[in-house]
Structures are given as C-alpha cells and as structure tokens.
Design an enzyme around this catalytic site. Structure first.
Site, PDB file in Angstrom:
ATOM      1  N   PHE A   1       2.855 -10.344   5.850  1.00 47.76           N
ATOM      2  CA  PHE A   1       1.831 -10.224   4.809  1.00 47.76           C
ATOM      3  C   PHE A   1       1.853  -8.803   4.266  1.00 47.76           C
ATOM      4  CE2 PHE A   1      -2.610 -10.660   3.188  1.00 47.76           C
ATOM      5  CZ  PHE A   1      -2.376 -11.777   2.429  1.00 47.76           C
ATOM      6  N   HIS A   2       2.831  -8.523   3.426  1.00 42.07           N
ATOM      7  CA  HIS A   2       3.000  -7.190   2.854  1.00 42.07           C
ATOM      8  C   HIS A   2       2.266  -7.102   1.517  1.00 42.07           C
ATOM      9  CE1 HIS A   2       6.189  -8.646   0.064  1.00 42.07           C
ATOM     10  NE2 HIS A   2       6.440  -9.481   1.058  1.00 42.07           N
ATOM     11  N   LEU A   3       2.484  -6.040   0.785  1.00 44.04           N
ATOM     12  CA  LEU A   3       1.704  -5.755  -0.421  1.00 44.04           C
ATOM     13  C   LEU A   3       1.761  -6.865  -1.466  1.00 44.04           C
ATOM     14  CD1 LEU A   3      -0.109  -3.807  -1.947  1.00 44.04           C
ATOM     15  CD2 LEU A   3       1.922  -2.671  -2.813  1.00 44.04           C
TER      16      LEU A   3
END
Length: 88
Positions: A14-16
């Site tokens: 769950f990155h940017l």
C-alpha cells in the site's frame, strides 16, 4: 456499519499511488471509511497520511469499515479497488 476483510495484492504494497487512489475515491462519500491493518489501529481512508501510516505490505490482511448513509456504495467502491489492485 459494514465491514469486510481484504488482502493487499499490489506488488509494492500500500504505497503512495494506491493510497492516493483510495483517498480520491473515498472523499466524496458521506460515510466514514476506515482501514485497519491486522492487529493495528484504524486509519481514515480519506487521509493520505493516515493511509500511508498503516504500512500495509503485499499479502497482508486489512479490514475496511464503512459507516454512514452511503456505506453500501462506499464499501462497493473499496471492493472494486481491491479487486483491481487499485488500477495498477
């Protein structure tokens, strides 16, 4: 209140970018939408900082909570995002 469990399947977790997609999609809803990493605190799905603070990695379970007048539509939106890996 609705709640449902999902598995994070994005390659980078769950990155940017998936966090931004979720915040943009969640913001128009009147309902409160929160995400909780297994065993962790809940974070507001309408807050980019809240989403990034969860640190959800690939393969980890999360639980999503939606509470309010449009909770069913909000949960359907979240389901679609997880099903499509946040459009990656």
């Amino acid at each position: 209140m609705l709640n449902k469990k999902f598995v994070m399947n994005c390659k980078e977790g769950f990155h940017l970018r998936p966090a931004q997609v979720l915040v943009e999609q969640a913001t128009p809803f009147q309902s409160r939408i929160e995400i909780q990493k297994a065993g962790g605190e809940k974070a507001d799905a309408k807050s980019i900082l809240g989403m990034m603070s969860l640190g959800v990695e690939t393969g980890e379970d999360v639980e999503v909570f939606a509470d309010g007048p449009d909770e069913a539509a909000a949960m359907a939106m979240v389901e679609k995002l997880f099903a499509t890996n946040f459009n990656e």
